[in-house]
Write an enzyme that holds these catalytic residues in place. Structure first.
Site, PDB file in Angstrom:
ATOM      1  N   ASP A 104     128.145 -37.171  15.256  1.00  0.00           N
ATOM      2  CA  ASP A 104     127.023 -36.258  14.979  1.00  0.00           C
ATOM      3  C   ASP A 104     126.744 -35.233  16.088  1.00  0.00           C
ATOM      4  OD1 ASP A 104     124.756 -39.092  15.508  1.00  0.00           O
ATOM      5  OD2 ASP A 104     125.669 -37.750  16.987  1.00  0.00           O
ATOM      6  N   HIS A 119     135.650 -41.283  17.420  1.00  0.00           N
ATOM      7  CA  HIS A 119     135.888 -41.149  15.972  1.00  0.00           C
ATOM      8  C   HIS A 119     135.794 -39.699  15.508  1.00  0.00           C
ATOM      9  CE1 HIS A 119     134.704 -45.667  15.533  1.00  0.00           C
ATOM     10  NE2 HIS A 119     135.927 -45.507  15.962  1.00  0.00           N
ATOM     11  N   CYS A 151     148.441 -22.678   6.619  1.00  0.00           N
ATOM     12  CA  CYS A 151     149.306 -23.136   5.519  1.00  0.00           C
ATOM     13  C   CYS A 151     148.591 -23.164   4.165  1.00  0.00           C
ATOM     14  CB  CYS A 151     149.857 -24.524   5.841  1.00  0.00           C
ATOM     15  SG  CYS A 151     148.642 -25.829   5.650  1.00  0.00           S
ATOM     16  N   SER A 190     127.372 -52.335  15.950  1.00  0.00           N
ATOM     17  CA  SER A 190     127.565 -53.689  15.397  1.00  0.00           C
ATOM     18  C   SER A 190     128.800 -54.337  16.005  1.00  0.00           C
ATOM     19  CB  SER A 190     127.733 -53.587  13.873  1.00  0.00           C
ATOM     20  OG  SER A 190     128.858 -52.764  13.571  1.00  0.00           O
ATOM     21  N   PRO A 215     118.442 -53.966  17.997  1.00  0.00           N
ATOM     22  CA  PRO A 215     117.403 -54.837  17.424  1.00  0.00           C
ATOM     23  C   PRO A 215     117.991 -56.154  16.913  1.00  0.00           C
ATOM     24  CG  PRO A 215     117.291 -52.628  16.487  1.00  0.00           C
ATOM     25  CD  PRO A 215     118.561 -52.707  17.266  1.00  0.00           C
TER      26      PRO A 215
HETATM   27  P1  OAD Z   1     126.963 -49.863  12.352  1.00  0.00           P
HETATM   28  O1  OAD Z   1     126.183 -49.300  11.248  1.00  0.00           O
HETATM   29  O2  OAD Z   1     128.069 -50.811  12.052  1.00  0.00           O
HETATM   30  O3  OAD Z   1     125.984 -50.626  13.374  1.00  0.00           O
HETATM   31  C1  OAD Z   1     124.808 -50.006  13.804  1.00  0.00           C
HETATM   32  C2  OAD Z   1     124.125 -50.965  14.760  1.00  0.00           C
HETATM   33  O4  OAD Z   1     122.979 -50.301  15.284  1.00  0.00           O
HETATM   34  C3  OAD Z   1     123.636 -52.267  14.103  1.00  0.00           C
HETATM   35  O5  OAD Z   1     124.058 -53.364  14.907  1.00  0.00           O
HETATM   36  C4  OAD Z   1     122.118 -52.132  14.111  1.00  0.00           C
HETATM   37  O6  OAD Z   1     121.475 -53.380  14.308  1.00  0.00           O
HETATM   38  C5  OAD Z   1     121.893 -51.202  15.299  1.00  0.00           C
HETATM   39  N1  OAD Z   1     120.665 -50.404  15.246  1.00  0.00           N
HETATM   40  C6  OAD Z   1     119.985 -49.987  14.152  1.00  0.00           C
HETATM   41  N2  OAD Z   1     118.884 -49.261  14.532  1.00  0.00           N
HETATM   42  C7  OAD Z   1     118.901 -49.222  15.902  1.00  0.00           C
HETATM   43  C8  OAD Z   1     118.068 -48.630  16.901  1.00  0.00           C
HETATM   44  N3  OAD Z   1     116.972 -47.924  16.566  1.00  0.00           N
HETATM   45  N4  OAD Z   1     118.388 -48.796  18.197  1.00  0.00           N
HETATM   46  C9  OAD Z   1     119.493 -49.521  18.558  1.00  0.00           C
HETATM   47  N5  OAD Z   1     120.347 -50.085  17.670  1.00  0.00           N
HETATM   48  C10 OAD Z   1     120.046 -49.943  16.352  1.00  0.00           C
HETATM   49  O7  OAD Z   1     127.497 -48.628  13.220  1.00  0.00           O
HETATM   50  P2  OAD Z   1     128.660 -48.589  14.325  1.00  0.00           P
HETATM   51  O8  OAD Z   1     128.734 -49.854  15.094  1.00  0.00           O
HETATM   52  O9  OAD Z   1     128.496 -47.343  15.079  1.00  0.00           O
HETATM   53  O10 OAD Z   1     133.665 -45.567  11.889  1.00  0.00           O
HETATM   54  O11 OAD Z   1     129.956 -48.474  13.361  1.00  0.00           O
HETATM   55  C11 OAD Z   1     131.206 -48.308  13.928  1.00  0.00           C
HETATM   56  C12 OAD Z   1     132.043 -47.426  13.041  1.00  0.00           C
HETATM   57  O12 OAD Z   1     132.052 -47.947  11.696  1.00  0.00           O
HETATM   58  C13 OAD Z   1     131.563 -46.012  12.883  1.00  0.00           C
HETATM   59  O13 OAD Z   1     131.872 -45.174  13.943  1.00  0.00           O
HETATM   60  C14 OAD Z   1     132.282 -45.607  11.592  1.00  0.00           C
HETATM   61  C15 OAD Z   1     131.977 -46.829  10.758  1.00  0.00           C
HETATM   62  O14 OAD Z   1     132.858 -47.041   9.732  1.00  0.00           O
HETATM   63  C16 OAD Z   1     134.408 -44.491  11.581  1.00  0.00           C
HETATM   64  O15 OAD Z   1     133.923 -43.535  11.088  1.00  0.00           O
HETATM   65  C17 OAD Z   1     135.829 -44.588  11.961  1.00  0.00           C
END
Ligand code: OAD
Length: 242
Positions: A104, A119, A151, A190, A215
């Protein structure tokens, strides 16, 4: 000493900190995460259809419209106190590296200057057929993907889709930073998507402290020096100081 005070003390004594973030750091900016129950993108949409090359080839308009709506949401969003606290730490600690899974661009908008986008970014596009390099000045019609100026193939978002390799240079920088750091602050992930999720484990194996902010409990809690369960926007400024 409370966990927050312990985390604060670890940040103060760290000499080579690195910050590693996921979708949770942008949640308080109104950008949905991927896996949060109900609100997560992968709860609402089929990642096979929207985040794979096969899905894009099968229906380029559908995928393009989806990314256009995400780009619109990002354009309307503002960096939140978590992004700002990380940028402020970067101003106090020369050479601070931010490694993010997010596409983002909010870390950069908050003022972070050295950001590794593992990513990719939905703010960039590249040729589906692999013509070299990102494309500038592309027509942002939200309905149809623009065409490659070289292309004529559709342009796709410059992001990592499922089944695709991460940009080699970015991954190498992130892995080296995990080996060299003495502290990794892990925020809002996560820790389920590899190879990115391996980074905190690499840091711990290299002797670094890990502080995680989320959280919800994750696999990082097991290796963390301090695990803080709360929202990044509410906690990070107090953890990182300044
Ligand atoms: P996820 O959606 O898997 O995890 C988000 C995490 O943020 C969760 O563990 C939530 O508990 C936590 N969370 C939610 N609100 C929050 C807050 N206010 N403060 C702190 N933490 C909070 O997202 P990612 O781990 O980023 O991949 O996912 C990894 C990848 O999976 C992404 O980059 C994307 C997705 O598929 C690709 O696009 C390749």
């Amino acid at each position: 000493m409370s966990d927050l005070e312990r985390a604060r003390a670890i940040v103060e004594r760290a000499r080579r900190p690195v910050v590693f973030t996921g979708a949770g750091v942008s949640a308080e900016s109104g950008i949905p995460t991927f896996r949060d129950a109900l609100t997560g993108l992968w709860e609402q949409y089929d990642p096979e259809q929207l985040a794979t090359e096969a899905g894009f080839r099968a229906d380029p308009e559908l995928v393009w419209r989806w990314y256009a709506s995400r780009r619109e949401r990002v354009a309307q969003a503002q960096p939140n106190p978590a992004h700002l606290a990380i940028a402020a730490l970067g101003r106090r600690r020369a050479g601070l590296l931010v490694v993010t899974q997010n596409v983002d661009g909010l870390h950069q908008r908050a003022g972070s200057t050295d950001v590794v986008e593992l990513h990719g970014s939905i703010l960039r596009v590249r040729c589906l057929e692999g013509c070299a390099g990102p494309v500038e000045g592309w027509a942002s019609d939200p309905r149809v993907p623009p065409r490659c100026p070289r292309c004529g193939a559709p342009l796709r978002p410059d992001v990592v889709w499922f089944g695709e390799l991460l940009p080699e240079h970015s991954l190498q920088r992130a892995q080296q930073a995990a080996i060299d750091c003495d502290l990794m602050v892990v925020v809002g992930t996560s820790a389920l998507v590899y190879p990115a999720a391996e980074l905190p484990f690499t840091a711990v194996r290299a002797g670094a402290d890990v502080i995680c902010v989320n959280p919800e409990p994750t696999a990082i809690d097991e290796i963390a020096t301090v695990a803080l369960h709360g929202k990044a926007g509410e906690l990070l400024a107090r953890v990182l100081g300044g």
